[in-house]
Design an enzyme around this catalytic site. Structure first.
Site, PDB file in Angstrom:
ATOM      1  N   GLU A  65       0.805  -1.230   0.000  1.00  0.00           N
ATOM      2  CA  GLU A  65       0.000   0.000   0.000  1.00  0.00           C
ATOM      3  C   GLU A  65       0.840   1.285   0.000  1.00  0.00           C
ATOM      4  OE1 GLU A  65      -4.048  -1.117   2.256  1.00  0.00           O
ATOM      5  OE2 GLU A  65      -2.310  -1.134   3.560  1.00  0.00           O
TER       6      GLU A  65
HETATM    7  C1  ACM Z   1      -2.180  -5.348   4.041  1.00  0.00           C
HETATM    8  O1  ACM Z   1      -3.281  -5.768   4.447  1.00  0.00           O
HETATM    9  N1  ACM Z   1      -1.987  -4.041   3.908  1.00  0.00           N
HETATM   10  C2  ACM Z   1      -1.100  -6.229   3.692  1.00  0.00           C
END
Ligand code: ACM
Length: 472
Positions: free
Chosen positions: A287
C-alpha cells in the site's frame, strides 16, 4: 457407564491418517498413569504431563520417542489399552503429536485406541498479530502463542511498525520507541507500548520452545509515519510531520532519493536480523500509495537484497512483485486492488508464496454485519468462508510455502478482542495449512469445531459463538 471419550479423528487440524481400534481405550486417570520423561525432548514430555495433569515418571505408560523417520514435523501416535506411544523424527514432531493427544484427552477419562499418522501439508503455518495499531504486552503475546500452537501453527508474524506506532527498540534510534511506542500511540491513541530488546529476545525464545518461529515485519517504504515523526531527517524536506492515530493507509513514505533513508533502513534491518534467529525478515512493501511507482521500484531494488546480507530470506506483501525478486524472496499474497493482476504477477514472479487472501484469511474482517469489532473492506468472513477455500485453487501447490492468518489491530483494544476474532477462524485456517486437502471438508470441520466451545468456556478463552456451528 462408560466415561466420556473422544473419537480418534476428533482433532483440528484433521490428521492425515486415522485408524481407530474398536473398543480399545487407554485409561487416563487410573492411579499410576504417568508420562515417561523423554531425554531427547524433555520439555515436550513436561509440557504433556503438565497439560494433562499427570505425573512425569520413568516407566510411565505414555511415551515420547524420537525415531529416524527424517520428517521434521511428522508424528505417529499409537494408543492401546496399555500404552500410548508417540514417535517422531524430531522434537517438533513430538510437540505437534502432543497437541493431538491433548485434544483427544480433553474432557475425557480415556483415550480412544488406534493409530494416527500425521504430517503437515505446508511447512509454513502462520498467524500475524499487528502490534503497531495496538500494542499487546509480551505476556499477552505469549498467551496468544499458547493458543496458536494448539492448532499446530508454527510461525508468528509480528507487524511491528506502522503509521500509528513503532514497537521494537532499535539500538542507536531511541526516538523510534520513545515517541513511536509512547503515550497516545496506536489507533485512537489507545495502544501505547513497545518491546525492549530483552523482551523481544525473551519472546523469540518462548516461541522457539514451542516450535514457533517469530517473523518480524518492519513495513516500508510506506506505513512509516511513526518513523517520520521520530526522525524528521527521513522526510523529503527534513521538516517534522504530525503523529497520526487514525486508520487511513497509503499517505506516508520514506524518501527514496535520500541517503539518510538507506542508513536508517540498514540500521533497523541489521538490528532486527541480529535479534532474530529465524530465517525470515519481512519488509512489508504494501500500500505505498504515496510513493511514486518508479521510486517504489528503486527502493525495493536496493532494499530487497539486504536481508540476505544477514543470512535471512526476505518476505514482502504481494506489491513487491513490481520488481525482479531475489531468488529466495517470498511473496505474501493478500491482494487488495486488481485481484487477477496480483495473482498473475505473483505467479510470474516465480517465487514461493505465503497465502493470506484477505477475503478468506484476514481475521480482522467481521464475521457478519452484527460483529461489533473488525473491518469489512474485504467482505464479511463467516467461519465457513474462512474454511472453504484452498490455496491450490489460487496458485500451484508447489509454489505455496504455506498459509497465514493475519490479524490487523485497528479496532482491537484488548485480548478479549483478539480472541473473539481469532476463534474459531484460526482453527479453520490452521486445518487448511496442515491437513491434506482430501481429508478435510466443512461438515466434518464444523462438527469437530462444535466440541471446542465448551473447552474454551472452561478455559476462560473468548470466541465468536457463530450461529453456523451447533456448539455442544
Ligand atoms: C495489508 O493488508 N496491507 C497487507
Amino acid at each position: 457407564m462408560r466415561s466420556p471419550t473422544n473419537h480418534l479423528g476428533d482433532v483440528i487440524p484433521v490428521p492425515s491418517s486415522v485408524r481407530p481400534a474398536s473398543a480399545v481405550f487407554f485409561p487416563l486417570h487410573l492411579s499410576g498413569t504417568a508420562v515417561s520423561p523423554a531425554p531427547a525432548a524433555p520439555g515436550v514430555a513436561e509440557h504433556l504431563a503438565s497439560t494433562l495433569d499427570l505425573p512425569l515418571r520413568a516407566g510411565g505408560a505414555i511415551r515420547l520417542e524420537l525415531d529416524d523417520s527424517g520428517e521434521p514435523e511428522a508424528y505417529r501416535l499409537e494408543i492401546t489399552a496399555a500404552s500410548v506411544t508417540l514417535r517422531a523424527g524430531s522434537a517438533a514432531g513430538l510437540f505437534w503429536g502432543v497437541q493431538t493427544l491433548v485434544q483427544l484427552a480433553a474432557g475425557a477419562d480415556e483415550l480412544p485406541g488406534g493409530v494416527i499418522e500425521d504430517r503437515p501439508r505446508f511447512a509454513y503455518r502462520g498467524a500475524m498479530l499487528d502490534l503497531a495499531r495496538h500494542f499487546f504486552t509480551p505476556d499477552e503475546v505469549k498467551a496468544h502463542i499458547d493458543l496458536l500452537v494448539q492448532f499446530k501453527i508454527n510461525h508468528l508474524h509480528l507487524h511491528l511498525t506502522d503509521d500509528q506506532g513503532w514497537r521494537l527498540e532499535i539500538p542507536g534510534r531511541p526516538r523510534l520507541t520513545e515517541i513511536g511506542g509512547g503515550p497516545g500511540t496506536g489507533c485512537d491513541g489507545a495502544g501505547p507500548g513497545f518491546l525492549t530488546l530483552a523482551e523481544y529476545a525473551d519472546l523469540v525464545a518462548y516461541a522457539a520452545d514451542r516450535f514457533v518461529t517469530i517473523v518480524p515485519e518492519i513495513d516500508m517504504p510506506g506505513h512509516v509515519n511513526a518513523a517520520l515523526v521520530a526522525y524528521p531527517e527521513l522526510t523529503p524536506d527534513g521538516q517534522p510531520v504530525a503523529p497520526r492515530t487514525d486508520g487511513e493507509v497509503g499517505y506516508s513514505s520514506l524518501t527514496v532519493g535520500k541517503e539518510e533513508t538507506y542508513a536508517f533502513v540498514e540500521t533497523v534491518l541489521g538490528a532486527v536480523a541480529e535479534l532474530t534467529p529465524g530465517p525470515y525478515l519481512h519488509i512489508g512493501g504494501d500500500e505505498c500509495l504515496s510513493t511514486d511507482p518508479a521510486d517504489y521500484r528503486a527502493f525495493l531494488d536496493r532494499v530487497l537484497p539486504l536481508p540476505a546480507k544477514y543470512g535471512k530470506r526476505v518476505i514482502g506483501w504481494n506489491e513487491i512483485t513490481a520488481v525482479d525478486l531475489p531468488e529466495t524472496a517470498i511473496v505474501q499474497y493478500w491482494r487488495r486492488r486488481d485481484e487477477g493482476d496480483h495473482v498473475a504477477r505473483t505467479l510470474a514472479a516465480g517465487r514461493q508464496v505465503i497465502m493470506s487472501p484477505a477475503d478468506r484469511a484476514y481475521l480482522d474482517m467481521k464475521y457478519d454485519a452484527s460483529t461489533p469489532i473488525g473491518l469489512d473492506w474485504a467482505g464479511l468472513i463467516p467461519v465457513e468462508r474462512s474454511y472453504d477455500w484452498d490455496p491450490a485453487d489460487v496458485l500451484p501447490e508447489e509454489s505455496v510455502l504455506g498459509v497465514e492468518a493475519p490479524l490487523w489491530s485497528e479496532t482491537l483494544r484488548s485480548v478479549a478482542d483478539v480472541q473473539y476474532l481469532t476463534l474459531p477462524r484460526l482453527p479453520a485456517l490452521a486445518e487448511i495449512a496442515w491437513s491434506p486437502r482430501g481429508a478435510r471438508d466443512w461438515p466434518s470441520f464444523r462438527d469437530r469445531l462444535a466440541a471446542l466451545g465448551s473447552r474454551w468456556d472452561a478455559a476462560g478463552i473468548g470466541y465468536h459463538r457463530s450461529p453456523e456451528i451447533d456448539w455442544r
